[in-house]
Design an enzyme around this catalytic site. Structure first.
Site, mmCIF file in Angstrom:
data_model
loop_
_atom_site.group_PDB
_atom_site.id
_atom_site.type_symbol
_atom_site.label_atom_id
_atom_site.label_comp_id
_atom_site.label_asym_id
_atom_site.label_seq_id
_atom_site.Cartn_x
_atom_site.Cartn_y
_atom_site.Cartn_z
ATOM 1 N N ALA A 63 -4.063 6.291 -3.444
ATOM 2 C CA ALA A 63 -4.801 5.838 -4.617
ATOM 3 C C ALA A 63 -4.942 4.315 -4.543
ATOM 4 O O ALA A 63 -4.243 3.660 -3.769
ATOM 5 C CB ALA A 63 -4.060 6.233 -5.887
ATOM 6 N N GLN A 67 -3.875 1.876 -6.326
ATOM 7 C CA GLN A 67 -2.595 1.154 -6.472
ATOM 8 C C GLN A 67 -1.480 1.841 -5.671
ATOM 9 O O GLN A 67 -0.330 1.908 -6.110
ATOM 10 C CB GLN A 67 -2.203 1.069 -7.946
ATOM 11 C CG GLN A 67 -2.951 -0.001 -8.712
ATOM 12 C CD GLN A 67 -2.590 -1.425 -8.258
ATOM 13 O OE1 GLN A 67 -1.524 -1.682 -7.711
ATOM 14 N NE2 GLN A 67 -3.497 -2.355 -8.472
ATOM 15 N N SER A 68 -1.795 2.332 -4.499
ATOM 16 C CA SER A 68 -0.797 3.051 -3.691
ATOM 17 C C SER A 68 0.338 2.141 -3.205
ATOM 18 O O SER A 68 0.090 1.122 -2.544
ATOM 19 C CB SER A 68 -1.504 3.656 -2.474
ATOM 20 O OG SER A 68 -0.567 4.128 -1.537
ATOM 21 N N ASN A 69 1.564 2.540 -3.518
ATOM 22 C CA ASN A 69 2.731 1.841 -2.966
ATOM 23 C C ASN A 69 2.882 2.153 -1.479
ATOM 24 O O ASN A 69 3.330 1.322 -0.694
ATOM 25 C CB ASN A 69 3.996 2.287 -3.693
ATOM 26 C CG ASN A 69 3.921 2.002 -5.169
ATOM 27 O OD1 ASN A 69 3.798 0.850 -5.566
ATOM 28 N ND2 ASN A 69 3.973 3.036 -5.991
ATOM 29 N N ALA A 78 0.468 2.670 0.636
ATOM 30 C CA ALA A 78 -0.470 1.831 1.406
ATOM 31 C C ALA A 78 0.128 0.438 1.600
ATOM 32 O O ALA A 78 0.115 -0.112 2.705
ATOM 33 C CB ALA A 78 -1.811 1.757 0.674
#
Ligand SMILES: Cc1ncc(COP(=O)(O)O)c(C=O)c1O
Length: 335
Positions: free
Chosen positions: A79, A81-83, A85
């Site tokens: 997503a 706001q992916s942690n 990523a």
């Protein structure tokens, strides 16, 4: 004991993580409810890779495998706001690889959601946001397409699934299970937010391989209970096989509570906001709006249900994600 030493690995984090008592919170809740267990927090928010979080454990094994395959670029998705990523971007920097991210706009939000928090860190860490794609895109397929394009250019891409959740990544949480089992605290329950399933699958596979009595309760942050149980159970079975404990996991070992998802993945709930404020103000610990905030709301709700005994030790596995708070400032605005 379960052995994870035979897997390729690239050191990225600080392990074992601390297991700390949450004495202020335990005392606070005991003044309100009759059945409050002793609460602990396993600090996987302090794993040490670009603000830490649960992906560090998974990425040690995923990047280890990428290096073994002589990859020179990591591709992953999540997503906006992916942690995952953000931590993959940091891992790629440490391993001297390029990193290409595909971000799915699961919900259209404001400027801060689109560009602050984890998205800002992705850029600082040197990753390229290769594409921002609409919700519902087949992200795995898009990653494979990008990998084909890069191969045609002479690169050697390694594709990491969303959340780092495949059996190789889940081995990271088998190790966490070993840490919990080796700790001086007799852990009755582990509670945490569950999404792409690798964290819970690795924990369950590791604990069952060791025939541990510790139970794991996953608080779903995105899908309904049976669907999440299917995801976790399938991955836990495959992870158990990978670590030589084929057949150790039964469906009855996978416990999920979906009452705290609210309006859906990444959609703020009042319970999440209250949980974040409570833990921050009593313990000085920052949870996140998408995973650990909803996970902790689930822990508080389960305590209120009276499901735990006062004599039990309940560990909240803090999976990190506080960088995401900056993408959600509006949700915490005081009226
Ligand atoms: C902070 C945080 N907590 C929990 C999770 C959920 O872990 P899993 O995807 O392994 O279920 C994630 C996954 O992205 C996360 O970023």
């Amino acid at each position: 004991m379960v052995q994870t030493a035979r897997f390729a690995r690239f050191a990225l984090g600080h392990f074992p993580t601390a297991l700390e008592p949450m004495d202020n919170l335990t005392a606070h809740l005991r003044s309100r409810h009759p059945h409050v267990p002793r609460l602990w927090v396993k600090r996987d928010d302090c794993t040490g890779l670009a603000t830490g979080g649960n992906k560090t454990r998974k990425l040690e094994f995923l990047v280890g495998e990428a290096i073994r395959q002589q990859a020179d670029v990591l591709i992953t998705q999540g997503a906006t706001q992916s942690n995952h990523a953000r931590q993959t971007a940091a891992a790629a920097a440490r391993a001297g690889m390029e990193c290409k991210l595909l971000l799915e706009q699961r919900q259209v939000r404001d400027e801060e959601y689109e560009f602050s928090g984890n998205v800002l860190l992705d850029d600082l860490l040197g990753a390229e946001i290769a594409e921002r794609l609409p919700a519902g895109t087949d992200m795995q397929d898009r990653m494979e397409q990008l990998a084909d394009t890069l191969r045609a250019q002479g690169k050697r891409p390694y594709v990491i699934p969303g959340g780092g959740s495949n059996p190789v990544g889940a081995v990271g949480y088998v190790e966490c299970a070993v840490e919990l089992e080796s700790s001086p605290v007799a852990v009755d329950w582990v509670v945490h937010g569950t999404g792409s399933a690798g964290t819970q699958a690795g924990l369950v596979a590791g604990l069952q391989a060791m025939r541990s009595p510790t139970r794991v309760l996953g608080v779903s942050v995105r899908q309904e209970e049976q669907a999440q149980i299917d995801s976790v159970f399938g991955l836990a079975e495959r992870t158990a096989k990978l670590i030589g404990a084929d057949g150790a996991v039964g469906r009855e070992h996978v416990l999920v509570d979906d009452r705290w998802v609210g309006g859906g993945y990444g959609v703020p709930t009042q319970e999440m906001i209250d949980a974040i404020r409570l833990v921050a103000s009593l313990e000085g610990i920052l949870l996140d709006p998408v995973y650990s905030g909803k996970g902790f709301a689930g822990l508080l709700g389960t305590i209120a249900d009276g499901r735990f005994a006062a004599s039990e030790n309940v560990v909240f596995l803090h999976t990190g994600g506080s960088a995401g708070l900056f993408g959600y400032r509006g949700a915490f605005a005081r009226s």
